[in-house]
Scaffold this motif. Structure first.
Motif, PDB file in Angstrom:
ATOM      1  N   ASP A  51       0.918  -1.358  -0.071  1.00  0.00           N
ATOM      2  CA  ASP A  51       0.081  -0.131   0.071  1.00  0.00           C
ATOM      3  C   ASP A  51       0.915   1.200  -0.022  1.00  0.00           C
ATOM      4  O   ASP A  51       0.394   2.123  -0.652  1.00  0.00           O
ATOM      5  N   ARG A  52       2.068   1.162   0.788  1.00  0.00           N
ATOM      6  CA  ARG A  52       2.925   2.485   0.739  1.00  0.00           C
ATOM      7  C   ARG A  52       3.273   2.588  -0.618  1.00  0.00           C
ATOM      8  O   ARG A  52       3.671   3.710  -0.974  1.00  0.00           O
ATOM      9  N   MET A  53       3.797   1.454  -1.272  1.00  0.00           N
ATOM     10  CA  MET A  53       4.388   1.461  -2.734  1.00  0.00           C
ATOM     11  C   MET A  53       3.291   2.107  -3.590  1.00  0.00           C
ATOM     12  O   MET A  53       3.590   2.925  -4.565  1.00  0.00           O
ATOM     13  N   SER A  55       0.733   4.023  -2.901  1.00  0.00           N
ATOM     14  CA  SER A  55       0.418   5.514  -2.575  1.00  0.00           C
ATOM     15  C   SER A  55       1.495   6.374  -2.987  1.00  0.00           C
ATOM     16  O   SER A  55       1.394   7.561  -3.440  1.00  0.00           O
ATOM     17  N   LYS A  56       2.642   5.730  -3.218  1.00  0.00           N
ATOM     18  CA  LYS A  56       3.976   6.602  -3.844  1.00  0.00           C
ATOM     19  C   LYS A  56       4.121   6.412  -5.375  1.00  0.00           C
ATOM     20  O   LYS A  56       4.929   6.602  -6.031  1.00  0.00           O
ATOM     21  N   GLN A  57       2.796   5.641  -5.899  1.00  0.00           N
ATOM     22  CA  GLN A  57       2.816   5.258  -7.452  1.00  0.00           C
ATOM     23  C   GLN A  57       4.058   4.639  -7.649  1.00  0.00           C
ATOM     24  O   GLN A  57       4.226   4.725  -8.951  1.00  0.00           O
ATOM     25  N   LYS A  58       4.638   3.649  -7.035  1.00  0.00           N
ATOM     26  CA  LYS A  58       5.680   2.957  -7.418  1.00  0.00           C
ATOM     27  C   LYS A  58       5.124   1.629  -8.122  1.00  0.00           C
ATOM     28  O   LYS A  58       5.786   0.917  -8.835  1.00  0.00           O
ATOM     29  N   ILE A  59       3.919   1.266  -7.583  1.00  0.00           N
ATOM     30  CA  ILE A  59       3.175   0.168  -8.314  1.00  0.00           C
ATOM     31  C   ILE A  59       1.645   0.541  -8.573  1.00  0.00           C
ATOM     32  O   ILE A  59       1.256   1.565  -8.024  1.00  0.00           O
ATOM     33  N   THR A 119      20.326 -17.312   6.604  1.00  0.00           N
ATOM     34  CA  THR A 119      20.941 -17.244   7.730  1.00  0.00           C
ATOM     35  C   THR A 119      21.883 -16.129   7.631  1.00  0.00           C
ATOM     36  O   THR A 119      22.755 -15.865   6.582  1.00  0.00           O
ATOM     37  N   SER A 120      22.238 -15.403   8.586  1.00  0.00           N
ATOM     38  CA  SER A 120      23.332 -14.243   8.809  1.00  0.00           C
ATOM     39  C   SER A 120      24.510 -14.550   9.623  1.00  0.00           C
ATOM     40  O   SER A 120      25.570 -13.880   9.431  1.00  0.00           O
ATOM     41  N   SER A 121      24.491 -15.784   9.911  1.00  0.00           N
ATOM     42  CA  SER A 121      25.775 -16.153  10.690  1.00  0.00           C
ATOM     43  C   SER A 121      26.263 -17.806  10.843  1.00  0.00           C
ATOM     44  O   SER A 121      27.016 -18.260  11.087  1.00  0.00           O
ATOM     45  N   MET A 140      21.513 -17.251   0.890  1.00  0.00           N
ATOM     46  CA  MET A 140      20.747 -16.306   0.441  1.00  0.00           C
ATOM     47  C   MET A 140      20.522 -15.219   1.183  1.00  0.00           C
ATOM     48  O   MET A 140      19.454 -15.300   2.088  1.00  0.00           O
ATOM     49  N   HIS A 141      21.499 -14.325   1.554  1.00  0.00           N
ATOM     50  CA  HIS A 141      21.365 -13.512   2.588  1.00  0.00           C
ATOM     51  C   HIS A 141      20.844 -12.183   2.159  1.00  0.00           C
ATOM     52  O   HIS A 141      21.599 -11.330   1.800  1.00  0.00           O
ATOM     53  N   PHE A 142      19.462 -11.792   2.975  1.00  0.00           N
ATOM     54  CA  PHE A 142      18.688 -10.603   2.413  1.00  0.00           C
ATOM     55  C   PHE A 142      18.911  -9.675   3.612  1.00  0.00           C
ATOM     56  O   PHE A 142      19.344  -9.955   4.689  1.00  0.00           O
ATOM     57  N   PHE A 143      18.673  -8.354   3.480  1.00  0.00           N
ATOM     58  CA  PHE A 143      18.789  -7.225   4.589  1.00  0.00           C
ATOM     59  C   PHE A 143      17.736  -6.488   4.630  1.00  0.00           C
ATOM     60  O   PHE A 143      16.771  -6.431   3.869  1.00  0.00           O
ATOM     61  N   ASN A 144      17.356  -6.190   5.749  1.00  0.00           N
ATOM     62  CA  ASN A 144      16.021  -5.687   6.407  1.00  0.00           C
ATOM     63  C   ASN A 144      16.121  -4.081   6.175  1.00  0.00           C
ATOM     64  O   ASN A 144      17.052  -3.448   6.469  1.00  0.00           O
ATOM     65  N   PRO A 145      15.194  -3.361   5.665  1.00  0.00           N
ATOM     66  CA  PRO A 145      13.995  -4.031   5.266  1.00  0.00           C
ATOM     67  C   PRO A 145      14.190  -4.472   3.653  1.00  0.00           C
ATOM     68  O   PRO A 145      14.318  -3.788   2.618  1.00  0.00           O
ATOM     69  N   SER A 190      29.370  -9.267   5.040  1.00  0.00           N
ATOM     70  CA  SER A 190      28.382  -8.495   5.524  1.00  0.00           C
ATOM     71  C   SER A 190      28.531  -8.227   7.075  1.00  0.00           C
ATOM     72  O   SER A 190      28.932  -7.090   7.805  1.00  0.00           O
ATOM     73  N   ASN A 191      28.450  -9.245   7.826  1.00  0.00           N
ATOM     74  CA  ASN A 191      28.537  -9.161   9.296  1.00  0.00           C
ATOM     75  C   ASN A 191      29.771  -9.144   9.872  1.00  0.00           C
ATOM     76  O   ASN A 191      30.050  -8.623  11.084  1.00  0.00           O
ATOM     77  N   ARG A 192      30.775  -9.658   9.172  1.00  0.00           N
ATOM     78  CA  ARG A 192      32.170  -9.418   9.687  1.00  0.00           C
ATOM     79  C   ARG A 192      32.653  -8.038   9.621  1.00  0.00           C
ATOM     80  O   ARG A 192      33.548  -7.504  10.443  1.00  0.00           O
TER      81      ARG A 192
END
Ligand code: CAA
Length: 284
Positions: A51-53, A55-59, A119-121, A140-145, A190-192
């Motif tokens: 919904d946020r996307m 409202s910003k007309q990204k989708i 996993t991050s570790s 497959m280490h994704f990042f937040n958000p 990344s975490n190192r």
């Protein structure tokens, strides 16, 4: 290797973000969690972010609805993985739990199915070692958000095949993200790099060098970080930061990774950051 059906295990912050970006890229995604209320919250979060996307007309409204229509949820892992091409595990950082899941996946998922962990570790090689298909296990280490952050750190275990790496690299591009290959090693890249910086920021507070907001201001205004390291630690979770520092400390046996006593104390006190309403900062 054609990836069409993805199963994501774990409906927490990372799992719902991973589900969101896969569905938005046109893949059918089953999101699996043992807890129905976690699944309900996950869908509510994905809907809020779409919904946020919107409202910003990204989708468009159609894209939002199509993304949601590609997501199914359930608590039955065994039946969900029967026709999966890729499983992405995103449960808590607990090796015992992940070992149970990877053992089950190895039994129930089709032979061609790639088994990935967010996993991050935890060592990908060690996770691969509990399966009979180590060539098909990858990080497959994704990042937040997840919908915002561009990076996916792709972690190759000792036996991960080039074919599996290439399939995950190509999927990552399809998700609109940038894959960066790294080899399996404590904390990956990344975490190192990130966690010693966060730990050092905590030492600055512990030793009275600066207040949390001043340490953060230095890094935001002086180094152009979007969040200061202590604000980021609250966002990630202080327990997660401590776990990762311990993985680095145990993995390298090098005192430079020893967690700051203040971090240990805050975790002991249950001050885990945003998720408990307070860490270095009060939230909510
Ligand atoms: N879902 C979807 N979109 C979101 C979002 C979410 N949860 N949170 C923010 N956004 C979007 C906003 O809609 C906004 O979009 P536009 O640019 O199109 O307007 C954009 O992100 C920026 O958001 P805001 O303006 O609300 O706030 P901000 O500018 O302060 O940015 C932030 C927020 C993106 C989180 C930014 O502060 C940031 O990049 N922080 C650092 C995050 C980081 O380092 N993450 C990695 C943590 S480490 C990790 O995850 C892995 C590990 O192993 C520990």
């Amino acid at each position: 290797m054609d990836i069409r059906k993805v199963v994501v295990i774990g409906g927490g912050t990372m799992g719902n973000g991973i589900t969101h970006v896969n569905a938005a890229a046109g893949l059918n995604v089953s999101l699996i969690d043992l807890n129905e209320s976690v699944l309900e919250r996950a869908i509510a979060t994905i809907t809020k972010n779409l919904d946020r996307m919107l409202s910003k007309q990204k989708i468009t409204e159609e894209e939002k609805n199509a993304t949601l229509a590609r997501i199914s949820t359930g608590t039955d892992l065994e039946s969900a993985v029967k026709d999966a091409d890729l499983v992405i595990e995103a449960v808590n950082e607990n090796f015992g739990l992940k070992k149970k899941i990877f053992t089950l996946l190895d039994e129930k998922a089709p032979k061609h199915c790639i088994l990935a962990s967010n996993t991050s570790s935890i060592s990908i090689t060690k996770l691969a070692g509990v399966t009979s298909r180590p060539a098909s296990v990858i990080g497959m280490h994704f990042f937040n958000p997840v919908p915002v952050m561009k990076l996916v750190e792709i972690v190759k275990g000792l036996e991960t095949s080039q074919e599996v790496y290439a399939a995950i690299e190509s999927l990552t591009h399809k998700l609109g993200k940038v894959p960066v290959p790294v080899n399996d090693s404590p904390g990956f890249v990344s975490n190192r790099v990130l966690m010693p910086m966060i730990n050092e920021a905590i030492f600055c507070v512990y030793e009275g060098v600066g207040k949390p907001e001043d340490v953060d201001e230095v890094m935001k205004l002086g180094m152009a970080h979007p969040m200061g390291p202590l604000r980021l630690a609250d966002f990630i979770g202080l327990d997660v930061c401590l776990d990762i520092l311990n993985v680095l400390y145990d993995g390298f046996r090098d005192p430079k990774y020893r967690p700051c006593p203040l971090l240990v104390q805050m975790v002991d006190a249950g001050k885990l950051g945003d998720k408990t309403g307070g860490g270095f900062y009060q939230k909510g």
